[in-house]
Design an enzyme around this catalytic site. Structure first.
Site, PDB file in Angstrom:
ATOM      1  N   ASP A   1       0.822  -1.215   0.000  1.00 20.58           N
ATOM      2  CA  ASP A   1       0.000   0.000   0.000  1.00 20.58           C
ATOM      3  C   ASP A   1       0.853   1.262   0.000  1.00 20.58           C
ATOM      4  O   ASP A   1       0.432   2.307   0.515  1.00 20.58           O
ATOM      5  CB  ASP A   1      -0.957   0.008   1.200  1.00 20.58           C
ATOM      6  CG  ASP A   1      -1.955  -1.134   1.150  1.00 20.58           C
ATOM      7  OD1 ASP A   1      -2.363  -1.517   0.038  1.00 20.58           O
ATOM      8  OD2 ASP A   1      -2.332  -1.654   2.213  1.00 20.58           O
ATOM      9  N   GLY A   2       2.046   1.168  -0.593  1.00 17.04           N
ATOM     10  CA  GLY A   2       2.957   2.306  -0.565  1.00 17.04           C
ATOM     11  C   GLY A   2       3.303   2.867  -1.931  1.00 17.04           C
ATOM     12  O   GLY A   2       4.194   3.704  -2.051  1.00 17.04           O
TER      13      GLY A   2
END
Length: 283
Positions: free
Chosen positions: A227-228
């Site tokens: 999720d980066g």
């Protein structure tokens, strides 16, 4: 009429736009749209241009002129694509169906100019949706013991269809490195929180426990960092102490659908330039 979209990135220097537009004009081209942004802090130049030519011959002359002129002079990184082109996409899902239904609906109504080539899922639950719309469905279970085998099966399917874009429509598994590296900046995920808050699993539960006053959804490109990846689109809705976890999940579903569809549309319309871990989004 041949219509194209050109995305440009390079270090900012005087004369880039002048030389670029001259290369179009001198080869019988016409600019129908242009948008540019300068990151003054890092001296970076970004531009998106829509151009048209009367025939392919004029475009080929421009392309040769552009590559041997402005590209070399300013060390330009660029991407040229046809303006009107239905992108081939593959969709990954798990058990939640709201994003999948929304993408199919927007595709059928021509809101999204895409062709859904296949659906991959680690569960069998949504096969009926694929069957209903005659979309090839591949059930590939994923567990700690078979991750490499699952990756190989996925890669075989991806090699078969060669999609322009992969959409993770609430796919609740982490993609393996080879899939990510083979489709850099071509995998879009929808995460059910306003990143960077609450990455990973159960973000609605974490938001409820923290007592936040807003919840959000984030669509981003997938990288090896969970999720980066570079953020494409985000939105929020306000909540209060009266909302329980179930109501947060239900409110979030509508937000997830909208944010994901916006991100898909921006990507297929070539309105995104990725630099480092950020995106430049053109109008």
């Amino acid at each position: 009429m041949e219509k194209y979209i050109i995305l440009i990135f390079c270090k900012d220097k005087q004369g880039i736009i002048a030389d670029f537009t001259q290369s179009i004009y001198s080869n019988n081209g016409n600019i129908t749209y242009i948008d540019q942004y300068v990151d003054k802090e890092n001296n970076n130049f970004f531009m998106r241009t829509e151009i048209e030519f009367n025939n392919k011959s004029d475009f080929k002359k421009f392309n040769l002129f552009f590559v041997n002129g402005p590209v070399k002079k300013y060390n330009i990184n660029y991407d040229i694509s046809l303006k009107y082109y239905n992108s081939k996409v593959g969709i990954y899902v798990s058990k939640y169906n709201h994003c999948l239904y929304d993408i199919i609906s927007r595709t059928k109504s021509d809101e999204l100019q895409i062709e859904i080539s296949f659906i991959i899922s680690n569960h069998i639950d949504l096969k009926n949706i694929a069957d209903k719309f005659s979309i090839p469905f591949y059930h590939i279970p994923v567990s700690k013991s078979n991750k490499l085998d699952a990756e190989k099966k996925q890669l075989d399917i991806l090699n078969k269809y060669n999609p322009d874009l992969i959409i993770l429509a609430r796919y609740m598994q982490i993609l393996e490195d080879k899939v990510i590296s083979n489709f850099k900046n071509k995998i879009i995920n929808i995460h059910h929180s306003f990143l960077p808050a609450f990455p990973g699993g159960r973000p609605y539960h974490k938001a409820f426990e923290r007592g936040v006053k807003i919840i959000g959804a984030t669509s981003h490109y997938v990288t090896n960092e969970l999720d980066g990846g570079p953020i494409i689109e985000q939105d929020i809705i306000r909540i209060s102490h009266i909302h329980n976890i179930e109501s947060l999940i239900n409110k979030g579903k509508d937000l997830e659908k909208v944010v994901l569809s916006r991100a898909i549309k921006l990507h297929i319309e070539k309105k995104i330039l990725v630099h480092l871990n950020k995106t430049v989004i053109f109008n």
